[in-house]
Motif scaffolding. Structure first.
Motif, PDB file in Angstrom:
ATOM      1  N   ASN A  30       0.827  -1.208   0.000  1.00 56.76           N
ATOM      2  CA  ASN A  30       0.000   0.000   0.000  1.00 56.76           C
ATOM      3  C   ASN A  30       0.863   1.262   0.000  1.00 56.76           C
ATOM      4  O   ASN A  30       0.577   2.228  -0.716  1.00 56.76           O
ATOM      5  N   ILE A  31       1.912   1.255   0.811  1.00 61.49           N
ATOM      6  CA  ILE A  31       2.821   2.409   0.817  1.00 61.49           C
ATOM      7  C   ILE A  31       3.483   2.570  -0.548  1.00 61.49           C
ATOM      8  O   ILE A  31       3.602   3.681  -1.086  1.00 61.49           O
ATOM      9  N   GLY A  32       3.909   1.450  -1.126  1.00 65.28           N
ATOM     10  CA  GLY A  32       4.531   1.516  -2.443  1.00 65.28           C
ATOM     11  C   GLY A  32       3.582   2.011  -3.516  1.00 65.28           C
ATOM     12  O   GLY A  32       3.993   2.738  -4.432  1.00 65.28           O
ATOM     13  N   CYS A  33       2.305   1.643  -3.415  1.00 67.41           N
ATOM     14  CA  CYS A  33       1.324   2.120  -4.397  1.00 67.41           C
ATOM     15  C   CYS A  33       1.144   3.633  -4.312  1.00 67.41           C
ATOM     16  O   CYS A  33       0.992   4.311  -5.335  1.00 67.41           O
ATOM     17  N   VAL A  34       1.156   4.164  -3.099  1.00 69.27           N
ATOM     18  CA  VAL A  34       1.047   5.617  -2.942  1.00 69.27           C
ATOM     19  C   VAL A  34       2.254   6.311  -3.572  1.00 69.27           C
ATOM     20  O   VAL A  34       2.115   7.287  -4.329  1.00 69.27           O
ATOM     21  N   LEU A  35       3.448   5.813  -3.284  1.00 67.04           N
ATOM     22  CA  LEU A  35       4.656   6.408  -3.867  1.00 67.04           C
ATOM     23  C   LEU A  35       4.668   6.260  -5.389  1.00 67.04           C
ATOM     24  O   LEU A  35       5.070   7.188  -6.109  1.00 67.04           O
ATOM     25  N   LEU A  36       4.223   5.110  -5.871  1.00 65.70           N
ATOM     26  CA  LEU A  36       4.176   4.910  -7.318  1.00 65.70           C
ATOM     27  C   LEU A  36       3.158   5.840  -7.967  1.00 65.70           C
ATOM     28  O   LEU A  36       3.402   6.385  -9.054  1.00 65.70           O
ATOM     29  N   GLY A  37       2.015   6.034  -7.317  1.00 64.24           N
ATOM     30  CA  GLY A  37       1.025   6.966  -7.854  1.00 64.24           C
ATOM     31  C   GLY A  37       1.551   8.392  -7.915  1.00 64.24           C
ATOM     32  O   GLY A  37       1.309   9.116  -8.889  1.00 64.24           O
ATOM     33  N   ILE A  38       2.291   8.806  -6.887  1.00 63.99           N
ATOM     34  CA  ILE A  38       2.894  10.144  -6.906  1.00 63.99           C
ATOM     35  C   ILE A  38       3.922  10.246  -8.026  1.00 63.99           C
ATOM     36  O   ILE A  38       4.012  11.263  -8.727  1.00 63.99           O
ATOM     37  N   THR A  39       4.693   9.186  -8.217  1.00 65.82           N
ATOM     38  CA  THR A  39       5.680   9.178  -9.305  1.00 65.82           C
ATOM     39  C   THR A  39       5.004   9.313 -10.661  1.00 65.82           C
ATOM     40  O   THR A  39       5.460  10.073 -11.530  1.00 65.82           O
ATOM     41  N   ILE A  40       3.916   8.595 -10.854  1.00 67.41           N
ATOM     42  CA  ILE A  40       3.185   8.675 -12.121  1.00 67.41           C
ATOM     43  C   ILE A  40       2.617  10.077 -12.322  1.00 67.41           C
ATOM     44  O   ILE A  40       2.633  10.619 -13.438  1.00 67.41           O
ATOM     45  N   TYR A  41       2.128  10.689 -11.245  1.00 68.81           N
ATOM     46  CA  TYR A  41       1.582  12.045 -11.362  1.00 68.81           C
ATOM     47  C   TYR A  41       2.679  13.054 -11.705  1.00 68.81           C
ATOM     48  O   TYR A  41       2.487  13.929 -12.559  1.00 68.81           O
ATOM     49  N   VAL A  42       3.820  12.944 -11.052  1.00 71.35           N
ATOM     50  CA  VAL A  42       4.928  13.864 -11.340  1.00 71.35           C
ATOM     51  C   VAL A  42       5.395  13.693 -12.784  1.00 71.35           C
ATOM     52  O   VAL A  42       5.688  14.675 -13.477  1.00 71.35           O
ATOM     53  N   ARG A  43       5.449  12.458 -13.249  1.00 70.71           N
ATOM     54  CA  ARG A  43       5.829  12.222 -14.647  1.00 70.71           C
ATOM     55  C   ARG A  43       4.813  12.854 -15.599  1.00 70.71           C
ATOM     56  O   ARG A  43       5.191  13.448 -16.627  1.00 70.71           O
ATOM     57  N   TYR A  44       3.546  12.744 -15.255  1.00 69.55           N
ATOM     58  CA  TYR A  44       2.505  13.363 -16.089  1.00 69.55           C
ATOM     59  C   TYR A  44       2.661  14.880 -16.138  1.00 69.55           C
ATOM     60  O   TYR A  44       2.584  15.491 -17.210  1.00 69.55           O
ATOM     61  N   ARG A  45       2.910  15.505 -14.987  1.00 74.59           N
ATOM     62  CA  ARG A  45       3.080  16.956 -14.969  1.00 74.59           C
ATOM     63  C   ARG A  45       4.363  17.379 -15.672  1.00 74.59           C
ATOM     64  O   ARG A  45       4.444  18.466 -16.251  1.00 74.59           O
ATOM     65  N   GLN A  46       5.367  16.529 -15.630  1.00 73.47           N
ATOM     66  CA  GLN A  46       6.606  16.825 -16.347  1.00 73.47           C
ATOM     67  C   GLN A  46       6.365  16.860 -17.854  1.00 73.47           C
ATOM     68  O   GLN A  46       6.801  17.793 -18.547  1.00 73.47           O
ATOM     69  N   ILE A  47       5.676  15.855 -18.369  1.00 72.20           N
ATOM     70  CA  ILE A  47       5.371  15.827 -19.802  1.00 72.20           C
ATOM     71  C   ILE A  47       4.455  16.992 -20.170  1.00 72.20           C
ATOM     72  O   ILE A  47       4.585  17.600 -21.240  1.00 72.20           O
ATOM     73  N   GLN A  48       3.542  17.327 -19.282  1.00 69.72           N
ATOM     74  CA  GLN A  48       2.639  18.444 -19.536  1.00 69.72           C
ATOM     75  C   GLN A  48       3.404  19.760 -19.640  1.00 69.72           C
ATOM     76  O   GLN A  48       3.112  20.598 -20.497  1.00 69.72           O
ATOM     77  N   GLU A  49       4.394  19.947 -18.785  1.00 67.45           N
ATOM     78  CA  GLU A  49       5.192  21.169 -18.825  1.00 67.45           C
ATOM     79  C   GLU A  49       6.023  21.239 -20.104  1.00 67.45           C
ATOM     80  O   GLU A  49       6.139  22.300 -20.725  1.00 67.45           O
ATOM     81  N   ILE A  50       6.598  20.116 -20.508  1.00 74.94           N
ATOM     82  CA  ILE A  50       7.377  20.099 -21.749  1.00 74.94           C
ATOM     83  C   ILE A  50       6.473  20.385 -22.945  1.00 74.94           C
ATOM     84  O   ILE A  50       6.850  21.126 -23.868  1.00 74.94           O
ATOM     85  N   SER A  51       5.279  19.815 -22.949  1.00 77.24           N
ATOM     86  CA  SER A  51       4.346  20.067 -24.049  1.00 77.24           C
ATOM     87  C   SER A  51       3.922  21.524 -24.093  1.00 77.24           C
ATOM     88  O   SER A  51       3.715  22.085 -25.181  1.00 77.24           O
ATOM     89  N   TYR A  52       3.791  22.155 -22.942  1.00 73.77           N
ATOM     90  CA  TYR A  52       3.417  23.565 -22.905  1.00 73.77           C
ATOM     91  C   TYR A  52       4.513  24.446 -23.499  1.00 73.77           C
ATOM     92  O   TYR A  52       4.229  25.450 -24.160  1.00 73.77           O
TER      93      TYR A  52
END
Length: 360
Positions: free
Chosen positions: A57-79
């Motif tokens: 469960n702890i790992g899933c939370v950290l993995l979800g945060i990692t996926i979100y940060v990756r999404y925002r990173q790609i979003q910033e590059i696309s902008y």
């Protein structure tokens, strides 16, 4: 938050520690045979299942945060780069939701054991491995388009290879797993012996599952270098003030804004019609323009107006309250540390007794 690169490293270490530690504990307890059981088979019985579920469960939370940060990173590059935005389209958004679905599947696998709720466990396994593999393919595709601005061609090729490995061994897990269970004629699948039938397919399926899980961890680890080139800012806040006797639904009107710009705070409260909202900050902050800055979602905070706000100077009572709060926080942390040390001591004693009994 500038240490974002620790997220992929934490996910990598936590999942591998959980898998290997659970396997060792299950073998020592005699709950599984040492011949490469499934990861979930090693976490079927307590106390391994309890520890496995908590860390997963702890790992899933950290993995979800990692996926979100990756999404925002790609979003910033696309902008910042129109060619990336045109090439990717909505791939990054789709990858985000697919990755979150994979996190949900991992959590289901960790909390619903195969012996208790088999169908739910299998659904979670399909979500975790299936959606995770799709997520990796999309990220590999994205890596080729952003590599002039972030990453490298070698990193994109590595992710492509890892995606191929995940796909091949995920198919092997599904096919050989079904065949082995069809041929199984024993009593306990957690203790699968060669005489039980389908043992070769079972070993092939188990090894494939371990390879897929390890590949997942290494794929997430490839985000480390790219996360070093950015930092995460606090999300912007929009503060609104409303009357406590009226509805808390924010109703923003332009005349109130104009009067606020021309009148003082006291005059504004005097001329404000009942039930209207005085906006403190209305404009949503635009991207800062600094490379690597990710702005989180805005948060709206509502405060009821009972009387005009007066800025108060800190008093002795306030200082005393802050001091008491700091003492209480220090005491709480000390108690938590003592409890953690006691739990580690109990776990060490338990494992020592188990090892001693197994050798005797």
């Amino acid at each position: 938050m500038s240490n974002l690169y620790m997220l992929p490293i934490s996910v990598f270490l936590l999942f591998n520690f959980t898998f290997i530690g659970t396997y060792i504990a299950a073998v020592l307890q005699g709950h599984v045979v040492p011949t490469v059981p499934y990861i979930s088979d090693a976490a079927t019985y307590s106390p391994e299942s309890c520890v496995f579920g908590q860390f997963i469960n702890i790992g899933c939370v950290l993995l979800g945060i990692t996926i979100y940060v990756r999404y925002r990173q790609i979003q910033e590059i696309s902008y910042r780069h129109s060619d990336v935005r045109q090439a990717l389209g909505r791939c990054s958004g789709a990858a985000f939701w697919i990755g979150i679905g994979s996190c949900l599947g991992i959590s289901i696998v960790g909390n619903f054991q195969e012996t208790n709720v088999r169908i739910v466990h299998y659904v979670g396994a399909f979500l975790s491995f299936g959606l995770g593999t799709i997520y990796f393919w999309i990220q590999s595709y994205i890596s080729y388009y952003i590599q002039p601005y972030m990453g490298s061609m070698q990193k994109a090729n590595l992710r492509l290879v890892l995606s191929v490995i995940c796909t091949i061994f995920f198919i092997m897990v599904a096919v050989t797993g079904v065949i082995s269970h069809v041929l199984f004629n024993g009593t306990d699948p957690r203790k699968w012996y060669p005489s039980d039938g389908g043992w070769e397919y079972h070993v092939a399926s188990s090894i494939s599952e371990w390879i897929v899980a390890t590949t997942f961890c290494f794929y997430v680890l490839t985000f480390t270098d790219e996360f070093r080139t950015m930092r995460f800012d606090h999300p912007p806040l929009i503060l609104l003030e409303i009357e406590s006797s009226r509805s808390y639904e924010p109703i923003i009107n332009e005349p109130s804004i104009a009067r606020k710009r021309t009148l003082g705070e006291t005059d504004l409260n005097a001329h404000r019609p009942p039930g209207t909202v005085v906006p403190i900050s209305l404009a949503r902050p635009r991207p800062t323009g600094r490379p690597g800055i990710i702005a989180g979602p805005p948060v709206v905070l509502l405060r009821a107006l009972t009387e005009p706000r007066v800025q108060q100077r800190p008093t002795e009572n306030g200082s005393r309250q802050r001091s008491d709060g700091q003492k209480l926080a220090s005491l709480s942390l000390s108690l938590m540390l003592v409890a953690l040390l006691e739990a580690l001591h109990s776990l060490t004693a338990y494992l020592s007794d188990s090892l001693r009994q197994s050798y005797i």
